[in-house]
Design an enzyme around this catalytic site. Structure first.
Site, PDB file in Angstrom:
ATOM      1  N   CYS A 107      -1.740   0.854   3.117  1.00 65.25           N
ATOM      2  CA  CYS A 107      -0.293   0.726   3.299  1.00 65.25           C
ATOM      3  C   CYS A 107       0.433   1.985   2.850  1.00 65.25           C
ATOM      4  O   CYS A 107       1.184   1.972   1.867  1.00 65.25           O
ATOM      5  CB  CYS A 107       0.207  -0.479   2.520  1.00 65.25           C
ATOM      6  N   GLU A 108       0.169   3.081   3.509  1.00 63.11           N
ATOM      7  CA  GLU A 108       0.822   4.370   3.228  1.00 63.11           C
ATOM      8  C   GLU A 108       0.975   5.075   4.560  1.00 63.11           C
ATOM      9  O   GLU A 108       0.002   5.166   5.318  1.00 63.11           O
ATOM     10  CB  GLU A 108      -0.085   5.263   2.359  1.00 63.11           C
TER      11      GLU A 108
END
Ligand SMILES: Cc1ncc(COP(=O)(O)O)c(C=O)c1O
Length: 422
Positions: A348-349
């Protein structure tokens, strides 16, 4: 010649198809070629026959590779108690080990002294006092080199340029003589050498030459003053050509420096000193020997961009996210190029992009890809981000292969954690 090549449409590591390893062990998976490590090590040993080539464990401290490099004749450059333990487990004797790092704990300094390392490379004058106190307590004389910062620009990514004046590493060369005077004032310390490391992924000879000229001048002055120096450690830093597989990143595609070119330039400049030369290569020994295998989860088609979503990314190989580093991405089954895509990891980046604008065959769920040149600063920088287990590691030699590290597990991630009794 590379250990990784297509044969009848299959990408092989030496004599083993990568698809076979993916099937047998599962992805994500790091795969290393022992022959490639040897092919990368031999030129150093041949070009610097009198030097001690200390493999920089930070590039990849997997025991199997460290033990292999020890068997080939390499010493060890370690920067932590953990790396020293790996070197000891790999069988590297203390007198072939140097202890680096800009923040050594007391326990690490004691471990290095008890392990009879060849040199503790002090990063700051303030560190000398700590090393001296620990050596005194242990009733030992610590062999110390000072890491000198020559203020030379290695022309590499700013995150891996360490010999520039603004970096936090080493003692400025202008202050080095004072630092040696301080070293000499501690009876429990012995000045044994000079250390330097100007950066990583260096593709030009000039910065090395400039550095070694500065170090040689310093060494001459210190020797004249009577310091009993024995070692001149010029660090690591030779770059590799990450762009050689396909449409290359222009910054990475320079022809890389070879150990021979380095030796031809450096040896005549230091021969008169009578010091033993040390080198600390990491990346150039192991990066091209490793790949990270990942599986395609699915393709996500956007208005402008199609994204290939992998089961691995910055958690296993952070270099693209950290440095925007280029790694070629190859399918383990060759097929004609059919699409231009961004290849992204599952984390989640927004920076979890393994490669942008890559020309690849028509991939589908379940296909396996190889992220090339991942043998250095790959597993070593892997994390459990998003609570993902680190991958397994396999080494290959000829047609044989071994799982040298098991994959971590979801349950394993809970190991050692406790709930507070609130
Ligand atoms: C002190 C020291 N020596 C050696 C190395 C290895 O450098 P490379 O992997 O570029 O050869 C590093 C890497 O940062 C380092 O900090």
């Amino acid at each position: 010649m590379s250990a990784f090549a297509y044969r009848d449409g299959d990408l092989y590591c030496e004599g083993v198809p990568l698809a076979h390893l993916a099937m047998e062990v599962g992805e994500p998976l790091y795969v290393y070629s022992l022959d490639e490590v040897e092919r990368r090590y031999r030129p150093y040993a041949d070009a610097f026959p009198d030097a001690l080539v200390c493999y920089a464990y930070k590039a990849n401290s997997s025991l199997a590779l460290c033990a292999w490099l020890h068997r080939l004749g390499a010493g060890a450059d370690v920067v932590s108690g953990g790396e020293l333990r790996v070197a000891q487990a790999a069988g590297v004797p203390g007198h072939r080990t140097v202890f680096n790092g800009n923040g050594k704990s007391d326990a690490e300094i004691a471990l290095a002294l008890e392990g009879d390392v060849l040199s503790i490379n002090a990063d700051a004058v303030e560190e000398l006092e700590r090393i001296a106190a620990i050596a005194e307590r242990l009733g030992r004389r610590a062999p110390v080199s000072i890491r000198v910062n020559p203020g030379v620009d290695p022309h590499t990514h700013r995150h891996i340029a360490t010999g520039v004046t603004s970096s936090q590493f080493g003692v400025a060369i202008a202050e080095a003589e004072d630092a040696y005077a301080q070293l000499a004032s501690f009876p429990s310390l012995a000045a044994v050498g000079i250390h330097c490391h100007i950066g990583s992924q260096i593709t030009q000879l000039g910065p090395f030459v400039e550095t070694v000229d500065l170090l040689a001048d310093l060494a001459r002055r210190l020797l004249r003053q009577g310091y009993p120096l024995r070692l001149l450690d010029v660090g690591g830093g030779l770059g590799i050509d990450y762009g050689r597989w396909q449409g290359a990143d222009p910054d990475a595609s320079h022809s890389p420096l070879t150990p021979t070119a380095l030796a031809d330039a450096l040896l005549p400049r230091v021969r008169d000193l009578g010091l033993r030369l040390l080198l600390e290569p990491g990346r150039s020994l192991v990066a091209p020997a490793g790949v990270l295998l990942g599986q395609v989860l699915h393709l996500k088609r956007g208005a402008d961009t199609t994204r290939v979503v992998l089961d691995t990314g910055m958690n296993a190989l952070i270099r693209p996210s950290l440095y925007e580093a280029y790694h070629a991405i190859l399918p383990v089954r060759a097929a004609p190029t059919a699409m231009t895509v961004d290849v992204v990891g599952p984390n989640c980046e927004s920076s979890d992009v393994v490669g942008r604008g890559r020309a690849l065959p028509a991939l589908a769920s379940g296909d396996v890809i190889a992220i090339m040149d991942s043998g250095a600063y790959g597993y070593a920088l892997a994390s459990n981000y998003n609570s993902r287990p680190r991958p397994a590691e396999v080494v290959v030699r000829g047609e044989r292969w071994w799982i040298t590290r098991e994959a971590e597990t979801w349950d394993g991630l809970l190991h050692g954690q406790r709930l507070p009794s609130v």
